[in-house]
Design a protein around this motif. Sequence first.
Motif, PDB file in Angstrom:
ATOM      1  N   CYS A 183     -14.547  10.625  18.583  1.00 24.59           N
ATOM      2  CA  CYS A 183     -14.300   9.918  17.602  1.00 24.59           C
ATOM      3  C   CYS A 183     -12.561   9.684  17.608  1.00 24.59           C
ATOM      4  CB  CYS A 183     -14.445  10.471  16.328  1.00 24.59           C
ATOM      5  SG  CYS A 183     -13.533   9.542  14.893  1.00 24.59           S
ATOM      6  N   ILE A 184     -12.306   8.443  18.377  1.00 28.28           N
ATOM      7  CA  ILE A 184     -10.706   8.139  18.453  1.00 28.28           C
ATOM      8  C   ILE A 184     -10.706   6.703  17.585  1.00 28.28           C
ATOM      9  CG2 ILE A 184      -9.019   7.627  19.871  1.00 28.28           C
ATOM     10  CD1 ILE A 184     -10.362   9.181  21.946  1.00 28.28           C
ATOM     11  N   LEU A 185     -10.124   6.651  16.614  1.00 21.23           N
ATOM     12  CA  LEU A 185      -9.962   5.573  15.856  1.00 21.23           C
ATOM     13  C   LEU A 185      -8.495   5.174  15.205  1.00 21.23           C
ATOM     14  CD1 LEU A 185     -13.225   5.837  13.760  1.00 21.23           C
ATOM     15  CD2 LEU A 185     -12.840   3.952  15.612  1.00 21.23           C
ATOM     16  N   LEU A 186      -8.238   4.143  15.009  1.00 27.62           N
ATOM     17  CA  LEU A 186      -7.164   3.639  13.933  1.00 27.62           C
ATOM     18  C   LEU A 186      -7.088   4.017  12.788  1.00 27.62           C
ATOM     19  CD1 LEU A 186      -6.052  -0.059  15.663  1.00 27.62           C
ATOM     20  CD2 LEU A 186      -4.840   2.425  16.000  1.00 27.62           C
ATOM     21  N   ASP A 187      -6.218   4.498  12.266  1.00 28.92           N
ATOM     22  CA  ASP A 187      -6.047   4.763  10.679  1.00 28.92           C
ATOM     23  C   ASP A 187      -5.476   3.816   9.871  1.00 28.92           C
ATOM     24  OD1 ASP A 187      -3.412   5.137  11.116  1.00 28.92           O
ATOM     25  OD2 ASP A 187      -3.212   7.429  10.574  1.00 28.92           O
ATOM     26  N   LYS A 211     -18.033   0.186   2.653  1.00 27.23           N
ATOM     27  CA  LYS A 211     -16.852  -0.998   2.235  1.00 27.23           C
ATOM     28  C   LYS A 211     -15.878  -0.510   1.475  1.00 27.23           C
ATOM     29  CE  LYS A 211     -16.490  -5.878   1.808  1.00 27.23           C
ATOM     30  NZ  LYS A 211     -17.251  -7.083   1.684  1.00 27.23           N
ATOM     31  N   ALA A 212     -14.538  -0.409   1.730  1.00 27.34           N
ATOM     32  CA  ALA A 212     -13.638  -0.049   0.844  1.00 27.34           C
ATOM     33  C   ALA A 212     -13.426  -1.004  -0.340  1.00 27.34           C
ATOM     34  CB  ALA A 212     -12.183  -0.146   1.784  1.00 27.34           C
ATOM     35  N   MET A 213     -12.925  -0.362  -1.278  1.00 25.61           N
ATOM     36  CA  MET A 213     -12.787  -1.374  -2.575  1.00 25.61           C
ATOM     37  C   MET A 213     -13.901  -1.610  -3.174  1.00 25.61           C
ATOM     38  SD  MET A 213      -9.082  -2.698  -2.228  1.00 25.61           S
ATOM     39  CE  MET A 213      -8.795  -3.364  -0.371  1.00 25.61           C
ATOM     40  N   ASP A 260     -14.037  -1.255   7.832  1.00 26.26           N
ATOM     41  CA  ASP A 260     -12.856  -2.202   7.392  1.00 26.26           C
ATOM     42  C   ASP A 260     -11.544  -2.213   8.407  1.00 26.26           C
ATOM     43  OD1 ASP A 260     -14.135  -2.932   4.817  1.00 26.26           O
ATOM     44  OD2 ASP A 260     -13.768  -0.822   4.232  1.00 26.26           O
ATOM     45  N   THR A 261     -10.801  -3.252   8.336  1.00 25.25           N
ATOM     46  CA  THR A 261      -9.600  -3.198   9.191  1.00 25.25           C
ATOM     47  C   THR A 261      -8.537  -2.093   8.648  1.00 25.25           C
ATOM     48  OG1 THR A 261      -8.534  -4.636   7.808  1.00 25.25           O
ATOM     49  CG2 THR A 261     -10.087  -5.684   9.425  1.00 25.25           C
ATOM     50  N   PRO A 262      -7.513  -1.699   9.649  1.00 26.26           N
ATOM     51  CA  PRO A 262      -6.499  -0.757   9.005  1.00 26.26           C
ATOM     52  C   PRO A 262      -5.624  -1.387   7.856  1.00 26.26           C
ATOM     53  CG  PRO A 262      -6.733  -0.500  11.416  1.00 26.26           C
ATOM     54  CD  PRO A 262      -7.556  -1.834  11.053  1.00 26.26           C
ATOM     55  N   ASP A 263      -5.589  -2.681   7.880  1.00 27.06           N
ATOM     56  CA  ASP A 263      -4.788  -3.248   6.864  1.00 27.06           C
ATOM     57  C   ASP A 263      -5.565  -3.052   5.526  1.00 27.06           C
ATOM     58  OD1 ASP A 263      -2.740  -4.164   8.712  1.00 27.06           O
ATOM     59  OD2 ASP A 263      -3.409  -5.986   8.833  1.00 27.06           O
ATOM     60  N   LYS A 264      -6.980  -3.377   5.380  1.00 28.05           N
ATOM     61  CA  LYS A 264      -7.712  -3.187   4.177  1.00 28.05           C
ATOM     62  C   LYS A 264      -7.511  -1.431   3.752  1.00 28.05           C
ATOM     63  CE  LYS A 264     -11.859  -4.411   1.875  1.00 28.05           C
ATOM     64  NZ  LYS A 264     -13.212  -4.964   2.008  1.00 28.05           N
ATOM     65  N   LEU A 265      -7.688  -0.764   4.790  1.00 30.50           N
ATOM     66  CA  LEU A 265      -7.732   0.661   4.273  1.00 30.50           C
ATOM     67  C   LEU A 265      -6.383   1.037   3.676  1.00 30.50           C
ATOM     68  CD1 LEU A 265      -9.450   2.039   7.515  1.00 30.50           C
ATOM     69  CD2 LEU A 265     -10.522   1.417   5.274  1.00 30.50           C
ATOM     70  N   LEU A 272      -7.866   7.786   6.072  1.00 30.41           N
ATOM     71  CA  LEU A 272      -8.998   6.586   6.297  1.00 30.41           C
ATOM     72  C   LEU A 272      -9.096   6.132   7.925  1.00 30.41           C
ATOM     73  CD1 LEU A 272      -8.845   4.684   2.988  1.00 30.41           C
ATOM     74  CD2 LEU A 272     -10.361   6.711   3.557  1.00 30.41           C
ATOM     75  N   LEU A 273     -10.270   5.842   8.491  1.00 32.91           N
ATOM     76  CA  LEU A 273     -10.357   5.189   9.915  1.00 32.91           C
ATOM     77  C   LEU A 273     -10.998   3.914   9.888  1.00 32.91           C
ATOM     78  CD1 LEU A 273     -11.048   8.739  11.605  1.00 32.91           C
ATOM     79  CD2 LEU A 273      -8.791   7.571  11.326  1.00 32.91           C
ATOM     80  N   SER A 274     -10.631   3.182  10.810  1.00 30.67           N
ATOM     81  CA  SER A 274     -11.364   1.765  10.994  1.00 30.67           C
ATOM     82  C   SER A 274     -12.128   1.662  12.196  1.00 30.67           C
ATOM     83  CB  SER A 274     -10.264   0.734  11.216  1.00 30.67           C
ATOM     84  OG  SER A 274     -10.698  -0.529  11.505  1.00 30.67           O
ATOM     85  N   ASP A 275     -13.489   1.692  12.061  1.00 29.12           N
ATOM     86  CA  ASP A 275     -14.435   1.569  12.956  1.00 29.12           C
ATOM     87  C   ASP A 275     -15.011   0.030  13.006  1.00 29.12           C
ATOM     88  OD1 ASP A 275     -16.313   2.273  15.063  1.00 29.12           O
ATOM     89  OD2 ASP A 275     -17.870   3.258  13.684  1.00 29.12           O
ATOM     90  N   LYS A 276     -14.194  -1.106  13.237  1.00 27.57           N
ATOM     91  CA  LYS A 276     -14.498  -2.172  13.167  1.00 27.57           C
ATOM     92  C   LYS A 276     -15.486  -2.565  14.010  1.00 27.57           C
ATOM     93  CE  LYS A 276     -10.528  -3.982  14.249  1.00 27.57           C
ATOM     94  NZ  LYS A 276      -9.478  -4.886  14.687  1.00 27.57           N
ATOM     95  N   GLU A 277     -15.608  -1.906  15.050  1.00 27.95           N
ATOM     96  CA  GLU A 277     -16.707  -2.260  16.152  1.00 27.95           C
ATOM     97  C   GLU A 277     -17.788  -1.526  15.867  1.00 27.95           C
ATOM     98  OE1 GLU A 277     -16.434  -5.072  18.014  1.00 27.95           O
ATOM     99  OE2 GLU A 277     -14.406  -5.160  17.051  1.00 27.95           O
TER     100      GLU A 277
END
Length: 153
Positions: A13-17, A40-42, A73-78, A91-96
């Motif tokens: 697990c390597i993702l953007l926060d 989904k966030a929010m 969700d995207t990092p921006d939304k997170l 929070l981590l973004s797993d967009k794909e």
Amino acid sequence: MNKLHPGDFAPECILLDQDNQLVNLIDYLGKKVLMYFYPKAMTPSCTIQACNLRDHIESFKKFNVEILGISIDTPDKLLRFSEKEMLDFTLLSDKEHVVSNNFGVWGEKKFMGKKYYGIHRTTFLINELGKIEKIFKNFKVEIHHLIILKYLQ
């Protein structure tokens, strides 16, 4: 969907926060990690789940547990979600949905007669060695944190 079981090593697990920084699960070796996948966030249920974890984070820290939330969700939304709800965990973004797929939580869902693909709400407790200790699913978000804390005791 892959089926993971207690005793299996957690997949990579390597993702953007939420701050656009790469986070690698391997960096948490030596600590327990509560890795929770949410759709989904929010959204109402996801917000309840996240805020309950936030409100009980000190209890999790007593058990040496770090919390990682994962959605597509995207990092921006997170970041917006984290700031709005004052979340004090990563929070981590797993967009794909690569990590979600590897953990076996990405798959077909049904809502109001429609089929679609998404994350099945699931939580993994990963031990200090990187092995899955416990898998939590089919829970009400309102008591998610209580179920995990009871297990940790």
